[in-house]
Design an enzyme around this catalytic site. Structure first.
Site, PDB file in Angstrom:
ATOM      1  N   SER A 128       0.628  -0.931  -0.059  1.00 50.24           N
ATOM      2  CA  SER A 128      -0.008   0.376  -0.269  1.00 50.24           C
ATOM      3  C   SER A 128       0.930   1.351  -0.069  1.00 50.24           C
ATOM      4  CB  SER A 128      -1.017  -0.487   1.148  1.00 50.24           C
ATOM      5  OG  SER A 128      -1.118   1.421   1.323  1.00 50.24           O
ATOM      6  N   THR A 130       0.222   3.668   1.936  1.00 49.67           N
ATOM      7  CA  THR A 130       1.195   4.038   2.795  1.00 49.67           C
ATOM      8  C   THR A 130       1.987   3.835   3.661  1.00 49.67           C
ATOM      9  OG1 THR A 130      -0.860   3.833   5.808  1.00 49.67           O
ATOM     10  CG2 THR A 130      -0.102   1.293   4.652  1.00 49.67           C
ATOM     11  N   TYR A 153      -2.072  -1.733  11.310  1.00 49.74           N
ATOM     12  CA  TYR A 153      -3.062  -2.101  10.095  1.00 49.74           C
ATOM     13  C   TYR A 153      -0.934  -2.000   8.905  1.00 49.74           C
ATOM     14  CZ  TYR A 153      -3.973  -2.138   4.961  1.00 49.74           C
ATOM     15  OH  TYR A 153      -4.040  -2.436   3.372  1.00 49.74           O
ATOM     16  N   LYS A 157       2.260  -4.028   6.588  1.00 44.12           N
ATOM     17  CA  LYS A 157       2.301  -3.927   5.449  1.00 44.12           C
ATOM     18  C   LYS A 157       4.094  -3.889   4.818  1.00 44.12           C
ATOM     19  CE  LYS A 157      -1.438  -4.719   3.251  1.00 44.12           C
ATOM     20  NZ  LYS A 157      -1.679  -6.040   2.710  1.00 44.12           N
ATOM     21  N   GLY A 301      -5.142  11.727  11.765  1.00 43.03           N
ATOM     22  CA  GLY A 301      -4.117  11.351  11.236  1.00 43.03           C
ATOM     23  C   GLY A 301      -4.462  10.903   9.266  1.00 43.03           C
TER      24      GLY A 301
HETATM   25  P1  NAD Z   1     -10.999  -7.288   1.383  1.00 43.91           P
HETATM   26  O1  NAD Z   1     -11.259  -7.273   2.949  1.00 43.91           O
HETATM   27  O2  NAD Z   1     -12.756  -6.784   0.112  1.00 43.91           O
HETATM   28  O3  NAD Z   1     -10.041  -7.991   1.019  1.00 43.91           O
HETATM   29  C1  NAD Z   1      -9.489  -9.110   1.619  1.00 43.91           C
HETATM   30  C2  NAD Z   1     -10.298 -10.509   1.856  1.00 43.91           C
HETATM   31  O4  NAD Z   1      -9.523 -11.540   2.585  1.00 43.91           O
HETATM   32  C3  NAD Z   1     -11.848 -10.957   2.309  1.00 43.91           C
HETATM   33  O5  NAD Z   1     -12.212 -11.594   1.418  1.00 43.91           O
HETATM   34  C4  NAD Z   1     -12.124 -12.023   3.637  1.00 43.91           C
HETATM   35  O6  NAD Z   1     -13.005 -12.379   3.885  1.00 43.91           O
HETATM   36  C5  NAD Z   1     -10.297 -12.353   3.295  1.00 43.91           C
HETATM   37  N1  NAD Z   1      -9.443 -12.994   4.166  1.00 43.91           N
HETATM   38  C6  NAD Z   1      -9.299 -11.975   5.803  1.00 43.91           C
HETATM   39  N2  NAD Z   1      -8.488 -12.642   6.409  1.00 43.91           N
HETATM   40  C7  NAD Z   1      -8.361 -13.783   5.804  1.00 43.91           C
HETATM   41  C8  NAD Z   1      -7.515 -14.868   6.187  1.00 43.91           C
HETATM   42  N3  NAD Z   1      -6.899 -14.781   7.428  1.00 43.91           N
HETATM   43  N4  NAD Z   1      -7.977 -16.176   5.639  1.00 43.91           N
HETATM   44  C9  NAD Z   1      -8.853 -16.095   4.196  1.00 43.91           C
HETATM   45  N5  NAD Z   1      -9.168 -15.031   3.708  1.00 43.91           N
HETATM   46  C10 NAD Z   1      -8.950 -13.735   4.615  1.00 43.91           C
HETATM   47  O7  NAD Z   1     -10.230  -5.914   0.897  1.00 43.91           O
HETATM   48  P2  NAD Z   1      -9.427  -5.501  -0.799  1.00 43.91           P
HETATM   49  O8  NAD Z   1      -9.611  -4.368  -0.955  1.00 43.91           O
HETATM   50  O9  NAD Z   1     -10.076  -6.640  -1.801  1.00 43.91           O
HETATM   51  O10 NAD Z   1      -8.118  -5.314   0.307  1.00 43.91           O
HETATM   52  C11 NAD Z   1      -7.511  -6.451  -0.668  1.00 43.91           C
HETATM   53  C12 NAD Z   1      -5.771  -6.620  -0.089  1.00 43.91           C
HETATM   54  O11 NAD Z   1      -5.073  -5.151  -0.321  1.00 43.91           O
HETATM   55  C13 NAD Z   1      -5.245  -6.354   1.144  1.00 43.91           C
HETATM   56  O12 NAD Z   1      -3.974  -7.153   1.781  1.00 43.91           O
HETATM   57  C14 NAD Z   1      -5.462  -4.777   1.518  1.00 43.91           C
HETATM   58  O13 NAD Z   1      -4.419  -4.282   2.738  1.00 43.91           O
HETATM   59  C15 NAD Z   1      -4.544  -4.321   0.205  1.00 43.91           C
HETATM   60  N6  NAD Z   1      -5.218  -3.247  -0.302  1.00 43.91           N
HETATM   61  C16 NAD Z   1      -6.100  -2.277  -0.015  1.00 43.91           C
HETATM   62  C17 NAD Z   1      -6.297  -1.482  -0.325  1.00 43.91           C
HETATM   63  C18 NAD Z   1      -7.445  -0.449  -0.710  1.00 43.91           C
HETATM   64  O14 NAD Z   1      -7.734   0.909  -0.828  1.00 43.91           O
HETATM   65  N7  NAD Z   1      -8.431  -1.223  -1.385  1.00 43.91           N
HETATM   66  C19 NAD Z   1      -4.912  -0.444  -0.394  1.00 43.91           C
HETATM   67  C20 NAD Z   1      -4.225  -0.549  -0.148  1.00 43.91           C
HETATM   68  C21 NAD Z   1      -3.894  -1.963   0.018  1.00 43.91           C
HETATM   69  C1  WQD Z   2      -9.720   9.516   0.524  1.00 46.13           C
HETATM   70  C2  WQD Z   2      -9.836  11.294   1.550  1.00 46.13           C
HETATM   71  C3  WQD Z   2     -10.144  11.794   3.874  1.00 46.13           C
HETATM   72  C4  WQD Z   2     -14.133   9.883   3.746  1.00 46.13           C
HETATM   73  C5  WQD Z   2      -6.758   4.256   3.430  1.00 46.13           C
HETATM   74  C6  WQD Z   2      -6.247   3.888   3.983  1.00 46.13           C
HETATM   75  C7  WQD Z   2      -4.472   3.630   3.398  1.00 46.13           C
HETATM   76  C8  WQD Z   2      -5.430   2.691   1.885  1.00 46.13           C
HETATM   77  C9  WQD Z   2      -5.832   3.280   1.221  1.00 46.13           C
HETATM   78  C10 WQD Z   2      -5.132   0.132   2.584  1.00 46.13           C
HETATM   79  C11 WQD Z   2      -8.833  11.599   2.227  1.00 46.13           C
HETATM   80  C12 WQD Z   2     -11.185  12.041   2.780  1.00 46.13           C
HETATM   81  C13 WQD Z   2     -13.469   9.969   3.548  1.00 46.13           C
HETATM   82  C14 WQD Z   2     -15.256  11.227   4.392  1.00 46.13           C
HETATM   83  C15 WQD Z   2     -13.856  12.538   3.445  1.00 46.13           C
HETATM   84  N1  WQD Z   2      -5.756   1.272   2.546  1.00 46.13           N
HETATM   85  N2  WQD Z   2     -12.702  11.454   2.899  1.00 46.13           N
HETATM   86  N3  WQD Z   2     -14.536  12.178   3.520  1.00 46.13           N
HETATM   87  O1  WQD Z   2      -7.458   7.360   3.767  1.00 46.13           O
HETATM   88  O2  WQD Z   2      -6.167   7.754   1.383  1.00 46.13           O
HETATM   89  O3  WQD Z   2      -6.405   5.476   2.842  1.00 46.13           O
HETATM   90  O4  WQD Z   2      -7.125   3.632   1.575  1.00 46.13           O
HETATM   91  O5  WQD Z   2      -3.724   0.299   2.727  1.00 46.13           O
HETATM   92  O6  WQD Z   2      -3.368   2.633   3.644  1.00 46.13           O
HETATM   93  O7  WQD Z   2      -5.402   4.913   5.231  1.00 46.13           O
HETATM   94  O8  WQD Z   2      -8.457   6.773   2.071  1.00 46.13           O
HETATM   95  O9  WQD Z   2     -10.766   6.913   1.112  1.00 46.13           O
HETATM   96  O10 WQD Z   2     -10.328   6.614   3.222  1.00 46.13           O
HETATM   97  O11 WQD Z   2     -10.155   8.746   1.934  1.00 46.13           O
HETATM   98  O12 WQD Z   2     -13.346  13.644   3.044  1.00 46.13           O
HETATM   99  O13 WQD Z   2     -15.947  10.332   4.580  1.00 46.13           O
HETATM  100  O14 WQD Z   2     -11.173  11.392   1.365  1.00 46.13           O
HETATM  101  O15 WQD Z   2     -10.214  12.749   4.447  1.00 46.13           O
HETATM  102  O16 WQD Z   2      -9.006  12.858   1.901  1.00 46.13           O
HETATM  103  P1  WQD Z   2      -7.354   7.061   2.162  1.00 46.13           P
HETATM  104  P2  WQD Z   2     -10.173   7.399   2.294  1.00 46.13           P
END
Ligand code: NAD
Ligand code: WQD
Length: 345
Positions: A128, A130, A153, A157, A301
């Protein structure tokens, strides 16, 4: 149909389900493992409606080593892994750190442990943006400094990237591609699969589409006093289907030994920074639907601004985030409408 099977952990989740679609459309047999902790079995129906193929599915927990051993015994043709399975709610991780460290790290370590004995050639890991925290300079490259994580979280990563690096450097027989996603948004253009937020959404797009639908009264914009052109925060919003396609390229790269490197890291973003207010305007323009919103105080944050330099992924993987933002906004809205049609939300 190709002969190399791909194990997709978390494959019924948001990004996983879109990736399974792209893998199947590229001819890969897939097996999903998911414990359904944050997804629904019905996602399999959506994948089948899009691709005509129902992926094999094992309902089990990746922290259960024996369940994974059984899975590998049943599917000796697994040659690649894409590891999506993780807990991902930043706020929840502050209250339940052990859950996050245990789930995210044990899942990864179990998979890494079983790759060599089962002849798996590579693992794609979901990291991510992040890891960059609040960057000193935008856009960020893969060499930009890693900042101290501000949540358990985010820390999982960073630690996961280190675990993979240590295991590869210790002489593992397999390769890894680490993908650092920026902000994945939108849904499949068929509206058969999309994001299923649990409870009140914390992320911007699901909150926005639920507000547009009238489920929420108004969207709170967290701050308009940041050091950005319109004062709201800037992110790099990437279409989930573009993101999914990068995984197929990454997994193929390892299976076909296209790179000399045993470990590679790529930013997956558009290279375009978009503010919260610009995103609301894009949604309204693309869909013709108004989003009631008000400016409120900053969210604790929050990062002020971060967007990707995706040049390495563009050049090395031959991948670009091609979907125009307006199309992504329309797919997000079509998915919200589908959820309403199905009586889910
Ligand atoms: P999601 O929650 O929709 O998908 C994750 C899936 O993993 C879910 O279906 C959940 O049931 C399953 N899961 C969780 N723990 C498990 C375990 N121990 N065994 C089996 N299944 C398990 O999330 P997503 O948004 O699709 O994210 C997928 C990956 O991408 C994650 O690793 C997340 O950290 C990463 N990621 C997501 C975002 C985002 O904004 N969505 C951004 C950066 C990174
Ligand atoms: C996006 C923007 C908020 C909700 C998160 C995780 C990050 C990564 C991606 C996994 C920000 C603004 C949001 C609302 C708002 N995930 N906002 N009103 O914070 O960039 O990142 O998801 O790895 O680790 O922290 O995503 O969608 O929460 O916010 O104004 O009701 O929208 O302030 O600027 P973020 P987000």
């Amino acid at each position: 149909m190709k002969t190399e099977r791909i194990l997709v952990t978390g494959g019924t989740g948001y990004i996983g389900s879109h990736t399974v679609v792209e893998l199947q459309q590229a001819g890969y047999p897939v097996v999903i493992i998911d414990n359904l902790s944050n997804s629904d079995r019905a996602v399999l129906d959506g994948i089948e409606r899009i691709t005509g193929i129902r992926p094999d599915f094992v309902e089990a927990d990746c922290t259960d080593l024996n369940a994974l051993k059984d899975l590998f015994a049943k599917y000796p043709d697994i040659k690649g892994i894409i590891n999506f399975a993780a807990s991902k709610a930043v706020g929840e991780s502050m209250h339940k750190p052990i859950l996050y460290y245990r789930n995210n790290l044990n899942t990864l370590m179990n998979l890494l442990d079983l790759m060599e004995p089962n002849g798996v050639k590579g693992i794609v890991f979901s990291s991510s943006c992040t890891v960059y925290g609040e960057p000193d300079v935008n856009p960020v490259t893969e060499e930009s400094p890693i900042k101290k994580a501000t949540s358990p979280y985010g820390n999982t990563k960073q630690i996961s990237e280190e675990i993979i690096t240590d295991v590869i450097n210790a002489g593992a027989s397999f390769k890894s591609v680490i993908l650092r996603y920026f902000n994945p948004v939108g849904a499949h253009p068929t509206a058969e699969i999309g994001e299923l937020p649990n409870g009140v959404p914390q992320n911007l797009i699901p909150y926005l589409t639920q507000t547009a639908m009238g489920i929420r009264k108004e969207l709170s914009v967290f701050g308009d006093d940041y050091n950005t052109p319109d004062g709201s925060c800037i992110r790099d919003y990437i279409d989930v289907v573009d993101l999914a396609k990068a995984h197929v390229i990454a997994v193929e790269r390892m299976l076909q030994d296209k790179s000399e490197e045993k470990i590679e890291i790529f930013n997956l973003g558009t290279g375009r920074g978009v503010s919260v207010l610009e995103l609301i305007a894009a949604f309204e323009r693309a869909t013709g639907v108004k989003v009631p919103h008000k400016i409120v105080g900053r969210r604790a944050g929050d990062i002020e601004k971060v967007w990707a330099n995706p040049a390495r992924a563009n050049d090395v993987l031959g991948w670009t985030a091609a979907t125009p933002l307006d199309d992504t906004m329309r797919s997000a809205w079509a998915w919200q409408c589908k959820l309403r049609e199905r009586g889910i939300m």
